[in-house]
Design an enzyme around this catalytic site. Structure first.
Site, PDB file in Angstrom:
ATOM      1  N   ASP A   1       8.632   2.025  -0.711  1.00  0.00           N
ATOM      2  CA  ASP A   1       9.343   3.285  -0.441  1.00  0.00           C
ATOM      3  C   ASP A   1      10.181   3.687  -1.672  1.00  0.00           C
ATOM      4  O   ASP A   1      10.506   2.834  -2.496  1.00  0.00           O
ATOM      5  CB  ASP A   1      10.292   3.108   0.765  1.00  0.00           C
ATOM      6  CG  ASP A   1       9.540   2.933   2.084  1.00  0.00           C
ATOM      7  OD1 ASP A   1       8.356   3.281   2.158  1.00  0.00           O
ATOM      8  OD2 ASP A   1      10.163   2.453   3.052  1.00  0.00           O
TER       9      ASP A   1
ATOM     10  N   ASP B   1       0.717   2.509  -6.256  1.00  0.00           N
ATOM     11  CA  ASP B   1       0.748   1.812  -4.961  1.00  0.00           C
ATOM     12  C   ASP B   1       2.116   1.126  -4.848  1.00  0.00           C
ATOM     13  O   ASP B   1       2.259  -0.057  -5.117  1.00  0.00           O
ATOM     14  CB  ASP B   1      -0.391   0.785  -4.916  1.00  0.00           C
ATOM     15  CG  ASP B   1      -0.448   0.049  -3.582  1.00  0.00           C
ATOM     16  OD1 ASP B   1       0.299   0.418  -2.660  1.00  0.00           O
ATOM     17  OD2 ASP B   1      -1.240  -0.908  -3.487  1.00  0.00           O
ATOM     18  N   SER B   2       3.097   1.919  -4.455  1.00  0.00           N
ATOM     19  CA  SER B   2       4.485   1.445  -4.525  1.00  0.00           C
ATOM     20  C   SER B   2       5.072   1.181  -3.148  1.00  0.00           C
ATOM     21  O   SER B   2       4.473   1.491  -2.120  1.00  0.00           O
ATOM     22  CB  SER B   2       5.325   2.515  -5.216  1.00  0.00           C
ATOM     23  OG  SER B   2       5.460   3.623  -4.346  1.00  0.00           O
TER      24      SER B   2
ATOM     25  N   GLN C   1      13.645  -8.208  -5.272  1.00  0.00           N
ATOM     26  CA  GLN C   1      13.613  -7.913  -3.839  1.00  0.00           C
ATOM     27  C   GLN C   1      13.483  -9.199  -3.030  1.00  0.00           C
ATOM     28  O   GLN C   1      13.331 -10.284  -3.590  1.00  0.00           O
ATOM     29  CB  GLN C   1      12.427  -6.982  -3.555  1.00  0.00           C
ATOM     30  CG  GLN C   1      11.110  -7.506  -4.107  1.00  0.00           C
ATOM     31  CD  GLN C   1      10.111  -6.416  -4.465  1.00  0.00           C
ATOM     32  OE1 GLN C   1      10.351  -5.237  -4.243  1.00  0.00           O
ATOM     33  NE2 GLN C   1       8.969  -6.809  -5.015  1.00  0.00           N
TER      34      GLN C   1
HETATM   35  N1  AG3 Z   1       2.929   0.361  -0.038  1.00  0.00           N
HETATM   36  C1  AG3 Z   1       3.544   1.302   0.879  1.00  0.00           C
HETATM   37  C2  AG3 Z   1       4.646   0.723   1.662  1.00  0.00           C
HETATM   38  C3  AG3 Z   1       5.517   1.712   2.372  1.00  0.00           C
HETATM   39  C4  AG3 Z   1       5.836   1.232   3.731  1.00  0.00           C
HETATM   40  N2  AG3 Z   1       7.116   1.695   4.169  1.00  0.00           N
HETATM   41  C5  AG3 Z   1       7.793   1.130   5.216  1.00  0.00           C
HETATM   42  N3  AG3 Z   1       7.231   0.180   5.899  1.00  0.00           N
HETATM   43  N4  AG3 Z   1       8.963   1.565   5.494  1.00  0.00           N
HETATM   44  C6  AG3 Z   1       2.474  -0.880   0.462  1.00  0.00           C
HETATM   45  C7  AG3 Z   1       1.729  -1.678  -0.518  1.00  0.00           C
HETATM   46  C8  AG3 Z   1       0.359  -2.007  -0.056  1.00  0.00           C
HETATM   47  N5  AG3 Z   1      -0.493  -2.360  -1.146  1.00  0.00           N
END
Ligand code: AG3
Length: 282
Positions: free
Chosen positions: A164, A161-162, A36
């Protein structure tokens, strides 16, 4: 005199036609990894901002809400969690919250992209301050493969803890992964997954809940909470248990843990459990 010109970073959330923006002072890092693209900005009011593939992951100012709500309801839903596995979570904010629980003896974090953690150590050091705790093990590996290779019934709590559900995280939202988590969890094991926005992603949340029930979990609850930096500002964690009912800890258990939380407490936990998904209409 001309008005002060600000530079803005915006997350354009195309699927729902909405954007969120922060004024920024500088662009601190830009890394293209095997998985990414990661950017770090210094904002004027929100501290540091981490963005992955154009999506906001966290800001210094408000990440505590998400990390507390992903961690504490799950850990308190298990009678005595000792072993915890975090899938993703490379910024280490969830890891920090897990390590705050005195009864936890081992936490393994499996993040696919080591660069996320290295950047967090530099720009979010407050989240990484417990990384040297002897109970913590940081692995940089594929979470799907890691879960498949685990001994059955060997972990008390799994926290997903992912990002999207697109790109590297897509498989973490599928039925096979949830089934593998179920197999890896001990007798009264608990799984929690970050489950996006109740307002924007209700079908996704319903899919996660269906996967959890199909995998054999006896209980499943979706907890809503504010998260100002994510699309809609309203986010969720979906918790599933193999054991007893999912309920907030007693005041005594919460106080014994001495967590020093800023958002989470047993009353917030109870309120979040009251999120009525059936009432949310598009
Ligand atoms: N995890 C969720 C991120 C999702 C946010 N989505 C978006 N901004 N479109 C974040 C990791 C934090 N430890």
């Amino acid at each position: 005199m001309l008005p002060t010109q600000h530079t803005w970073f915006s997350e354009f959330y195309q699927p729902e036609g909405v954007a969120l923006a922060w004024t920024i002072e500088s662009h601190l890092a830009h890394e293209v990894t095997d998985y990414q693209t990661i950017d770090i900005y210094k904002t004027t009011h929100w501290g540091h901002l981490m963005v992955i593939d154009g999506c906001v992951m966290l800001t210094s100012r408000d990440n505590f809400i998400y990390h507390e709500m992903l961690t504490h309801p799950a850990l308190f839903s298990h009678p005595n969690p000792k072993t915890v596995l975090i899938i993703g979570g490379g910024d280490c904010g969830t890891l920090k919250e897990v390590l705050a629980h005195p009864g936890v003896v081992k936490v393994t974090q499996v993040e696919i992209d080591e660069k996320v953690t290295r950047l967090s150590e530099r720009f979010f050091p407050e989240l990484c301050e417990r990384n040297q705790d002897p109970r913590a093990q940081l692995l940089f590996d594929d979470g799907l493969a890691h879960i498949q290779a685990l001994e059955p019934e060997s972990v008390d709590v799994i926290i997903v803890d992912s990002t999207d559900p697109i790109g590297p995280a897509e498989g973490l939202f599928g039925p096979a992964f949830i089934k593998d988590c179920h197999a890896a969890l001990s007798h009264e094991g608990v799984l929690v997954q970050q489950s996006e926005s109740p307002l924007l992603h209700l079908p996704l949340i319903e899919g996660i809940r269906a996967n959890m029930r199909a995998a054999g979990f006896s209980q499943c609850e979706t907890l809503g909470f504010p998260q100002p930096c994510y699309p809609s500002g309203w986010w969720s964690a979906t918790v599933a248990s193999k054991g007893g009912p999912l309920q907030p800890p007693t005041e005594a258990r919460f106080n014994d843990a001495q967590l020093a939380t800023r958002y989470y407490n047993p009353a917030v936990h109870a309120g979040a459990l009251g999120t009525q998904l059936g009432l949310i209409e598009r």
